[in-house]
Every structure is written in C-alpha cells, then in structure tokens.
Design a protein around this motif. Sequence first.
Motif, PDB file in Angstrom:
ATOM      1  N   LYS A   3       0.696  -1.144  -0.031  1.00 34.40           N
ATOM      2  CA  LYS A   3      -0.038  -0.152  -0.066  1.00 34.40           C
ATOM      3  C   LYS A   3       0.996   1.192  -0.043  1.00 34.40           C
ATOM      4  CE  LYS A   3      -3.675  -2.393   0.542  1.00 34.40           C
ATOM      5  NZ  LYS A   3      -4.784  -2.649  -0.667  1.00 34.40           N
ATOM      6  N   TYR A 107      -2.749  13.162  -5.387  1.00 32.80           N
ATOM      7  CA  TYR A 107      -3.114  12.052  -5.013  1.00 32.80           C
ATOM      8  C   TYR A 107      -4.012  11.397  -6.084  1.00 32.80           C
ATOM      9  CZ  TYR A 107      -7.067   9.163  -2.794  1.00 32.80           C
ATOM     10  OH  TYR A 107      -7.867   8.124  -2.458  1.00 32.80           O
ATOM     11  N   GLU A 108      -4.996  12.014  -6.653  1.00 33.11           N
ATOM     12  CA  GLU A 108      -5.526  11.532  -7.772  1.00 33.11           C
ATOM     13  C   GLU A 108      -4.584  10.835  -8.814  1.00 33.11           C
ATOM     14  OE1 GLU A 108      -9.647  13.831  -8.334  1.00 33.11           O
ATOM     15  OE2 GLU A 108      -8.179  15.083  -8.137  1.00 33.11           O
ATOM     16  N   GLN A 111      -3.282   7.923  -7.874  1.00 31.71           N
ATOM     17  CA  GLN A 111      -4.243   6.527  -7.743  1.00 31.71           C
ATOM     18  C   GLN A 111      -4.390   6.038  -9.302  1.00 31.71           C
ATOM     19  OE1 GLN A 111      -8.214   7.471  -6.291  1.00 31.71           O
ATOM     20  NE2 GLN A 111      -7.741   6.288  -4.372  1.00 31.71           N
ATOM     21  N   GLN A 112      -4.176   6.938 -10.350  1.00 33.59           N
ATOM     22  CA  GLN A 112      -4.361   6.622 -11.491  1.00 33.59           C
ATOM     23  C   GLN A 112      -3.108   5.866 -12.039  1.00 33.59           C
ATOM     24  OE1 GLN A 112      -4.856  10.296 -13.972  1.00 33.59           O
ATOM     25  NE2 GLN A 112      -6.673  10.945 -12.741  1.00 33.59           N
ATOM     26  N   GLY A 115      -3.174   2.577  -8.955  1.00 33.41           N
ATOM     27  CA  GLY A 115      -4.397   1.742  -8.717  1.00 33.41           C
ATOM     28  C   GLY A 115      -5.096   2.308  -7.311  1.00 33.41           C
ATOM     29  N   LYS A 116      -6.283   2.612  -7.298  1.00 37.70           N
ATOM     30  CA  LYS A 116      -7.207   2.883  -6.374  1.00 37.70           C
ATOM     31  C   LYS A 116      -7.113   1.962  -5.226  1.00 37.70           C
ATOM     32  CE  LYS A 116     -10.498   5.674  -8.742  1.00 37.70           C
ATOM     33  NZ  LYS A 116     -12.246   6.034  -8.966  1.00 37.70           N
ATOM     34  N   ASP A 117      -6.837   0.543  -5.600  1.00 38.81           N
ATOM     35  CA  ASP A 117      -6.806  -0.347  -4.235  1.00 38.81           C
ATOM     36  C   ASP A 117      -5.400  -0.080  -3.740  1.00 38.81           C
ATOM     37  OD1 ASP A 117      -9.133  -1.171  -4.610  1.00 38.81           O
ATOM     38  OD2 ASP A 117      -8.429  -3.026  -6.026  1.00 38.81           O
ATOM     39  N   VAL A 119      -3.390   3.032  -3.323  1.00 38.28           N
ATOM     40  CA  VAL A 119      -3.227   4.215  -3.002  1.00 38.28           C
ATOM     41  C   VAL A 119      -4.303   4.783  -1.865  1.00 38.28           C
ATOM     42  CG1 VAL A 119      -2.661   6.796  -3.154  1.00 38.28           C
ATOM     43  CG2 VAL A 119      -2.134   5.080  -4.960  1.00 38.28           C
ATOM     44  N   ILE A 120      -3.871   4.785  -0.627  1.00 40.01           N
ATOM     45  CA  ILE A 120      -4.797   5.025   0.625  1.00 40.01           C
ATOM     46  C   ILE A 120      -4.664   6.446   0.986  1.00 40.01           C
ATOM     47  CG2 ILE A 120      -5.583   4.294   2.643  1.00 40.01           C
ATOM     48  CD1 ILE A 120      -5.726   2.132   0.627  1.00 40.01           C
ATOM     49  N   ALA A 169     -12.607  12.980  -5.322  1.00 36.73           N
ATOM     50  CA  ALA A 169     -11.703  12.337  -5.027  1.00 36.73           C
ATOM     51  C   ALA A 169     -11.889  11.012  -4.237  1.00 36.73           C
ATOM     52  CB  ALA A 169     -10.450  13.103  -4.601  1.00 36.73           C
ATOM     53  N   GLY A 170     -13.086  10.989  -3.774  1.00 37.87           N
ATOM     54  CA  GLY A 170     -13.539  10.003  -2.768  1.00 37.87           C
ATOM     55  C   GLY A 170     -12.920   9.918  -1.574  1.00 37.87           C
TER      56      GLY A 170
END
Length: 205
Positions: A3, A107-108, A111-112, A115-117, A119-120, A169-170
């Motif tokens: 992670k 951060y976004e 993630q790109q 991967g979203k899984d 990057v926390i 960005a969630g």
Amino acid sequence: MSKLFVMMGKSATGKDTIYRDLMNKSELPLLPVTGYTTRPIRDGEQNGKQYYFVTVQQMKQMEQEGKIIECRCYQTVYGEWYYFTANDGQIDLSRADYLMIATLEGYEKLQQYFGKDIVIPIYLEVEDGIRLNRALLREREQKYPKYAELCRRYLADEQDFADENLDRAGIQKRYQNIEEKDCLLQIIEMIRKILIERNVSEDKL
C-alpha cells in the motif's frame, strides 16, 4: 500487494509533524517517499528530507527521461513553483508499504498511476482560524518571511480542497488534527487495520 498511504491537507494542518511521528513508529513497517520541488529551500529544511530541491532544468530532464509520475505547477508571487513525484526507485510495491505527502491533485494522479486499491488517503483537517494562526507563526520564524505567498497559498487551498473536490476524489474520512496525539492514534489504527486485513487476505491465497 503493498500500500501507498498518501497524506494531504491544507497548509499548516500539521502534515509534516504527523508524517514524522508515523515514520518514527517502529511497529508500522512504512518506508518514506520524498517528493521533489523547484521552490527555494526554507530555513530548517534539508535536501532529501522534506523534499528533493531541484532546478527547473533538472525537472525537465527527469520529464524527458519519463521519470515523473505526477507534477503540479503553482503560480506564486515569486514565480512558478513545481512539485512532483518521481519514479526514481523509491517506490517498490513488491517489497514494502510506503507513506508520502501530496496534494489532492497529486493523490488523484497517484491513484491513476498505481491503482485505487493501492493508494490510501490520509486527509488532515484543521479549523481555518487555527490553521491561519499556525501558518503565520511558522512564517515569522523564517529569516525572510514571505507573507504574500502565505496569503496566496491560504486562499488557493480553499479552492483546491473544496468539498466538491474532496468528494470527487473519494475522500470520505477527515482526520481532525486539533489534538495531535488523538489524531495520530486514529491514523495508526487505520493503517494497522488495512495492513492486517491485507496480510490475512494474502495468507488465505
């Protein structure tokens, strides 16, 4: 899979302090990721610790070599300042978990890239009045305070970290960094939970 924990927040929310405290926790197996910037080094900073301080020419050379993962440019009262993350060998997700500081935009892009899984987010938040006072006190300690840049950065943060941008960005969890000890404990518990769940899942494979 390892992670990448990414800490972010407006200026003077205590990111550097929380980051340092997390890195000093021996029970958290996190490795640091140091970003790059073309802005001038501040009093008390060390090259390679807070950032790698490089010239625009050095940055462009790294870009030509395909080493830049994400890059942001800020129009400051002192000219253009770049901040970026480089694919320089620091991050190897096959062997470790990592912690770094970035902006919401950074951060976004991370993630790109990863991967979203992977990057926390760790989003720090402080009431604006307290945050402004902290920033002013910090700037006064500089040999040559840059108050105009402080004000520009404060106003820019209001736009960059607007609620609609956080929602896009969630970013769901916001860590209130008023009492540093309590904030730190909450983040440690979150990281531990994610790493334990990851390890349990891998053991079942």
